[in-house]
Design a protein around this motif. Sequence first.
Motif, PDB file in Angstrom:
ATOM      1  N   ALA A   1      72.759  -4.288   3.578  1.00 33.07           N
ATOM      2  CA  ALA A   1      72.024  -5.040   4.598  1.00 33.07           C
ATOM      3  C   ALA A   1      70.583  -4.558   4.692  1.00 33.07           C
ATOM      4  O   ALA A   1      69.651  -5.368   4.807  1.00 33.07           O
ATOM      5  N   VAL A   2      70.387  -3.248   4.646  1.00 30.98           N
ATOM      6  CA  VAL A   2      69.027  -2.703   4.690  1.00 30.98           C
ATOM      7  C   VAL A   2      68.221  -3.189   3.488  1.00 30.98           C
ATOM      8  O   VAL A   2      67.051  -3.594   3.624  1.00 30.98           O
ATOM      9  N   LEU A   3      68.824  -3.165   2.298  1.00 24.07           N
ATOM     10  CA  LEU A   3      68.124  -3.604   1.098  1.00 24.07           C
ATOM     11  C   LEU A   3      67.756  -5.088   1.180  1.00 24.07           C
ATOM     12  O   LEU A   3      66.657  -5.492   0.773  1.00 24.07           O
ATOM     13  N   VAL A   4      68.659  -5.904   1.696  1.00 24.49           N
ATOM     14  CA  VAL A   4      68.373  -7.330   1.842  1.00 24.49           C
ATOM     15  C   VAL A   4      67.187  -7.545   2.774  1.00 24.49           C
ATOM     16  O   VAL A   4      66.275  -8.348   2.487  1.00 24.49           O
ATOM     17  N   ILE A   5      67.166  -6.828   3.894  1.00 21.33           N
ATOM     18  CA  ILE A   5      66.066  -6.967   4.847  1.00 21.33           C
ATOM     19  C   ILE A   5      64.747  -6.529   4.220  1.00 21.33           C
ATOM     20  O   ILE A   5      63.704  -7.178   4.395  1.00 21.33           O
ATOM     21  N   VAL A   6      64.762  -5.437   3.465  1.00 17.64           N
ATOM     22  CA  VAL A   6      63.551  -4.978   2.782  1.00 17.64           C
ATOM     23  C   VAL A   6      63.056  -6.037   1.797  1.00 17.64           C
ATOM     24  O   VAL A   6      61.852  -6.336   1.729  1.00 17.64           O
ATOM     25  N   LEU A   7      63.972  -6.620   1.025  1.00 14.96           N
ATOM     26  CA  LEU A   7      63.586  -7.663   0.067  1.00 14.96           C
ATOM     27  C   LEU A   7      63.017  -8.889   0.779  1.00 14.96           C
ATOM     28  O   LEU A   7      62.030  -9.489   0.313  1.00 14.96           O
TER      29      LEU A   7
END
Length: 419
Positions: free
Chosen positions: A314-320
């Motif tokens: 989820a964190v990676l998706v938000i960063v992307l």
Amino acid sequence: MTSHDPRPDGHPPLPEQANPSWMGHVPEQNYRPAPANYAGRPQATLPPAIPAPSSRRRRGRRSAGGGLGLFVAGAVLVFADLFLVLTFVLANTGVAGFAIGFVASLLPLGSVLLAVYVIDRWEPEPKRLLLFAFVWGAVVSVALTLLLQPPFSLAAGPASGLDEQTFSETLAAPVVEEFAKSLGLLLLLLFARKHFDGPVAGVVFAFTVAGGFAFTENVLYFGRAFSGSGNPATNVAVVFLGRGVMSPFAHAIFTASTGVVLGFAARRGSTGLCLLAFIAGLVPAVLLHSSFNTVSQDFPARYIFVQVPIFVAAVLVIVLLRRAQNRLTRQRLQEYAAAGWFTSAEVQMLGTGRGRSWALLWARSIGRGPQMKAFLRAATRLAFTRQRILSGRDVPAQQLDEKHQLAKVAALRDAVLRR
């Protein structure tokens, strides 16, 4: 698509990088150049040139009209539901348990709201809509859950073939709670469409709604742990460890999956598509919620190897999503620069986090920090207005808004420079 040949409709070709990322895809038939600045290209570069990055680590509005009716309607719903929610929570916690639960719930709530602040810094959403989202989650969605879960269980429980507790944890609670929370997102999308303009906005609103819901739920759990046994301090500590330390973002991540799907649908502008996206977005939210509710089985292995990777993903998706949003902003502002509204140095400043930080630092050094902050926000709103124009959504109204925003950007530049 990148082309230098005229299009069949006679319009000029799409410029290089018209589609800077998957987030900002522009249908060829919708592309149109930015309006020209006949007053002349701005001469001053603001601020002076951005310094080269050092080797050291750096430490680290939208118009007032949209969504007002939604906010008023939300206030009516809150007053209608507040008595039901307060009565239910107090009946389960007692006054002392409610007070303890309320204070303890502020800590996980603070972590969620801090995340909202960080995600929302690039293009802040109106505070009244964030307030609507929070109160919807804390009051209205809780009331809807209390009203809908009993009939849902009565209708679907026997057909599921599950025992009562398993059905409640894996089906009833996930379905009803995610529907109740995400309904607030759907209302924001339908009635404040100008502000719900992409997946990042969907994450911001979803985190806010879910933060409110989790806050009320935590008051109930912490308060019940305090008043329900002879060892209240230990019980509250155990529940706080599970809900406040190990999973403060659980509800936020569930509902954010719906918010992302709705955000992509918002880019297309079709109400029918948004309704379909609402249903489709509930599927991952319910599955994630159901998976989390069974984490006590095979704990801690299930928590470490299932829930932690979900959180990291989820964190990676938000960063992307944030990076794609930044690239989109920079590209749209480059198109305005080509039309004479910005200098290339200003686009570099407005389109990068480092440039914005340097601009604010420079403006504060000459006593014009608030003016620069307003200029940064106005330029970002302008970029997203252009994206809505290129998506083909409400083009005449968006072009009128664009005209006003261009004048506002020019006025704010003058305010920073005080010419």
